[in-house]
Design a protein around this motif. Structure first.
Motif, short mmCIF file in Angstrom:
data_model
loop_
_atom_site.label_atom_id
_atom_site.label_comp_id
_atom_site.label_asym_id
_atom_site.label_seq_id
_atom_site.Cartn_x
_atom_site.Cartn_y
_atom_site.Cartn_z
N THR A 1 49.55 30.38 40.10
CA THR A 1 50.91 30.71 40.56
C THR A 1 51.12 30.36 42.03
N ARG B 1 53.72 27.07 46.68
CA ARG B 1 53.45 25.91 47.53
C ARG B 1 54.46 24.79 47.27
N ARG C 1 60.60 35.05 45.06
CA ARG C 1 59.65 35.76 44.20
C ARG C 1 60.29 36.07 42.85
N ARG D 1 48.65 36.76 43.51
CA ARG D 1 48.54 37.94 44.36
C ARG D 1 49.09 39.18 43.67
N ASP D 2 49.99 38.98 42.71
CA ASP D 2 50.73 40.09 42.10
C ASP D 2 50.72 39.99 40.58
N ARG E 1 47.82 34.83 57.27
CA ARG E 1 48.33 34.80 55.89
C ARG E 1 48.07 36.12 55.19
N ARG F 1 54.37 42.21 53.17
CA ARG F 1 55.75 41.87 52.80
C ARG F 1 56.30 43.00 51.92
O1 DC Z 1 46.64 31.13 46.30
P1 DC Z 1 47.35 30.22 47.28
O2 DC Z 1 46.65 30.10 48.61
O3 DC Z 1 47.66 28.88 46.69
O4 DC Z 1 48.74 30.96 47.57
C1 DC Z 1 49.70 30.40 48.41
C2 DC Z 1 50.62 31.48 48.98
O5 DC Z 1 51.48 32.00 47.98
C3 DC Z 1 49.95 32.67 49.66
O6 DC Z 1 50.57 32.90 50.92
C4 DC Z 1 50.24 33.82 48.77
C5 DC Z 1 51.42 33.41 47.96
N1 DC Z 1 51.36 33.85 46.56
C6 DC Z 1 52.06 34.96 46.23
O7 DC Z 1 52.67 35.59 47.07
N2 DC Z 1 52.08 35.37 44.93
C7 DC Z 1 51.39 34.71 43.99
N3 DC Z 1 51.42 35.15 42.73
C8 DC Z 1 50.63 33.57 44.34
C9 DC Z 1 50.63 33.17 45.65
#
Ligand code: DC
Length: 225
Positions: A36, A41, A111, A132-133, A182, A189
Motif C-alpha cells: 500500500t 508513493r 487516505r 501502516r494502518d 518520517r 498524523r
Molecule cells: O512503506 P513505504 O515506505 O513505501 O511508505 C511510504 C509512505 O506512505 C510512508 O510515509 C508511510 C505512508 N503509508 C501510510 O501512511 N499508510 C500505508 N498503508 C502505507 C504507507
C-alpha cells in the motif's frame, strides 16, 4: 498452495523489512501481495510531476481519487505498479518521492481515497497487505495481524546498505535523520497514525534476518490455522 480467503496484515515503520517479508510470506502461501505504501508513493510522484504543492490537500485528494493505479504480478513473480498505464515501480523509490510521501500520506482525503481502494483489493481475501494502518483500518478483520519493528539505527543501516548497493552516496546519519522525520509524521498524523493494531503480534526484527522473520510468521500461521 493458496489457503482460501486468508488475509494477513503486516504493518510497521520504514525499514522494518515489511515489504520484503510480506512479499515472501505471500509467495510461500500462494497469496496476492499488495504494497500500500507504493500507492501513496504514486500519488506523491504524480503531484511532483504536476508541480502540485504537497501542502495542497484538496488538489492531492483530487489526484488520489482520479489516478488510475493498478498493481500487477509479472511472469517473473515480481510486482509492478502502473500509474495511468505507465510502470512507475522504480521511480516511486527515489529519495525525492521518499522525502515527500509522508506529507501526502498525512492528508485525510488522500487516505480516504486509497484506503477505500485497498479495502476493495482485500475484500476477497487470499491477500497479504503491508503498510501502516492495515490491521487497524484497511483490514480490521484480517486473520493475522503482524507489526514489524526494529531499532532506528538498524533500520537506517538496512536502508544505507541498500543505497550503497545502488551506488547512491548518502551518509548513515542522513538516512537516520530522514527516517526519524518520517516516523514522526507517520506516528503523529491525525488520520490513521502508525501504531500496532489491537491484538497484533509485535515482532522486533533488530536481531533477525529476513529468513528468520518469514519463518516466525509462517509458523504463527501454521500453528494457528
Ligand atoms: O512503506 P513505504 O515506505 O513505501 O511508505 C511510504 C509512505 O506512505 C510512508 O510515509 C508511510 C505512508 N503509508 C501510510 O501512511 N499508510 C500505508 N498503508 C502505507 C504507507
Amino acid at each position: 498452495m493458496g489457503k482460501k480467503g486468508i488475509s494477513i496484515a503486516i504493518d510497521g515503520p520504514a525499514g522494518s523489512g515489511k515489504s520484503t517479508v510480506a512479499r515472501r510470506v505471500a509467495e510461500a502461501l500462494g497469496l496476492l501481495y499488495v504494497d500500500t505504501g507504493a500507492m501513496y508513493r504514486a500519488v506523491t510522484l504524480k503531484a511532483q510531476r504536476e508541480k502540485i504543492s504537497l501542502d495542497d490537500g484538496e488538489a492531492l485528494t483530487k489526484l488520489a481519487n482520479e489516478l488510475d493505479l493498478s498493481y500487477k504480478k509479472m511472469p517473473d513473480h515480481t510486482y509492478r505498479l502502473f500509474m495511468d498505464g505507465e510502470d512507475v515501480s522504480d521511480e516511486i523509490r527515489t529519495e525525492r518521492v521518499s522525502t515527500g510521501v509522508s506529507l501526502v500520506a498525512a492528508v485525510k482525503g488522500v487516505r480516504r481515497a486509497l484506503v477505500e481502494r485497498q479495502k476493495q483489493m482485500g475484500a476477497a481475501g487470499d491477500v497479504v497487505m503491508d503498510g501502516r494502518d492495515i490491521g487497524s483500518t484497511v483490514l480490521p478483520e484480517a486473520d493475522y495481524k503482524i507489526f514489524l519493528t526494529a531499532s532506528i539505527h538498524e533500520r537506517a543501516k538496512r536502508r544505507w546498505l541498500e543505497l550503497q548497493a545502488q551506488k547512491v552516496d548518502v551518509s548513515l546519519e542522513e538516512i537516520e535523520e530522514g527516517l526519524q522525520k518520517r516516523d514522526y509524521i507517520d506516528c503523529n498524523r491525525e488520520t490513521d497514525p502508525l501504531r500496532p493494531a489491537p491484538g497484533c503480534l509485535i515482532l522486533d526484527t533488530t536481531d533477525l534476518d529476513i529468513d528468520q522473520v518469514v519463518g516466525k510468521i509462517l509458523s504463527l500461521i501454521n500453528n494457528n490455522p
